[in-house]
Design an enzyme around this catalytic site. Sequence first.
Site, short mmCIF file in Angstrom:
data_model
loop_
_atom_site.label_atom_id
_atom_site.label_comp_id
_atom_site.label_asym_id
_atom_site.label_seq_id
_atom_site.Cartn_x
_atom_site.Cartn_y
_atom_site.Cartn_z
N SER A 118 10.64 -4.72 -8.22
CA SER A 118 9.24 -4.95 -8.57
C SER A 118 8.69 -3.89 -9.52
CB SER A 118 8.39 -5.01 -7.30
OG SER A 118 8.34 -3.75 -6.68
N LYS A 156 4.42 1.23 -5.90
CA LYS A 156 3.69 0.43 -6.88
C LYS A 156 2.76 1.31 -7.71
CE LYS A 156 4.93 -3.80 -5.52
NZ LYS A 156 5.95 -3.29 -4.59
#
Lengths: 196, 196
Positions: A118, A156
Amino acid sequence: MKLNKQTEILEFIQYKIENEGYSPSIREIAEKVNLKSTSSVHHHLNNLIEKGLLSKKANQPRTLTSNKIITSFKTVPIVGEIAAGSPLLAEENKIGEISVPQEKFNQNLFALKVNGDSMLDAGIHDGDIVVIDKGVEPKNGDIGAFMINDTEATVKYLDTISGKRYLIPANKNYNNQEINSNIQPIGKVVSLFRDI
Amino acid sequence: MKLNKQTEILEFIQYKIENEGYSPSIREIAEKVNLKSTSSVHHHLNNLIEKGLLSKKANQPRTLTSNKIITSFKTVPIVGEIAAGSPLLAEENKIGEISVPQEKFNQNLFALKVNGDSMLDAGIHDGDIVVIDKGVEPKNGDIGAFMINDTEATVKYLDTISGKRYLIPANKNYNNQEINSNIQPIGKVVSLFRDI
DNA sequence: CATAAATTAGAACAAATGTTCGAAAAAAAA
DNA sequence: TTTTTTTTCGAACATTTGTTCTAATTTATG
């Protein structure tokens, strides 16, 4: 804030390994987290193992190992161009820091093995190991580590869009995730290690 | 060369902790170092503890810890931009040091600070530090370090296209570069560090 | 409220482990 | 050689530990 029992157990195991150098016994865990039966701890341990957060050897005392946080780290400086007349390790010559595994526990640093792609566009690959500083809260634009539902750690970008704060992946195949009470910041990602 | 028994024991304990994540039992040690009695191991352990090389908790299984700190890591030099005409590892090119785990360490390792974004799609960023093994010649598909015109070190994929060998960047803004006599392989890229 | 699910407790058991003791064997020293 | 020291062995023991079962308790769910 009251911690989830399993998170409490997981953190105690990690704390014990990092500070004492060996895994706690089930009875030591029971005492620490205020459980009066070893079977209760046993139950939670099996649950953590099913989730892939822990490993252990059957019938072997003190063989618990944590799968995500691999080791403690110590930072050493990297020196760049040397300013005239200054000592090699002067602050002005330091072009950064690199983190290396060390047996001695450092309070604010630990490492996390990255799961998934991701953050691919940020150059963070599946299997990479990121070093996180627990003492630094990630700000907008930073790459941070976050705990989701007290069970999953993720890496993230953090940023604010239209007044709302989001976890933002660096991969168009993934979606932004609005920050709510289930998402807790762990710290800021400060360096990265990869075996090629 | 025959190792001292206590050294053998100490190294096995350290190996086990580093690789398995927990201390071996006395019986596991006995089997490994070819001693048929647990009391023999016990004797050596007490000796090692007296010397201050080991610690353990009495009556607690698998609580051995090694007091040696730095042994499992060694440093390799980091080089930055290469001064024209000077050998790659000349002292003037050295900009720092990086620690690598001992099990991966060999005399052929050094580190290079990456310049530019030609390997961006491989997750290698400008400013990253790559560790290079001079003893391993990069093969097709590998990421290698190459010396161009004896003045510039670069990191690229190596591959063969239509029978010709190329340095291949991981960035569509850069072109492949056919290998000629001006390009010499330095070694294979084996790991990567980044400060974020 | 009643029911189901999850969590905790208690006790008992088998297995693994650390410890201790005396003696044998090997190595070193005299 | 003889003597002393070091190392190894074997067996037994007490302790710690992981495991397993059933039942009680708490929490969630309808």
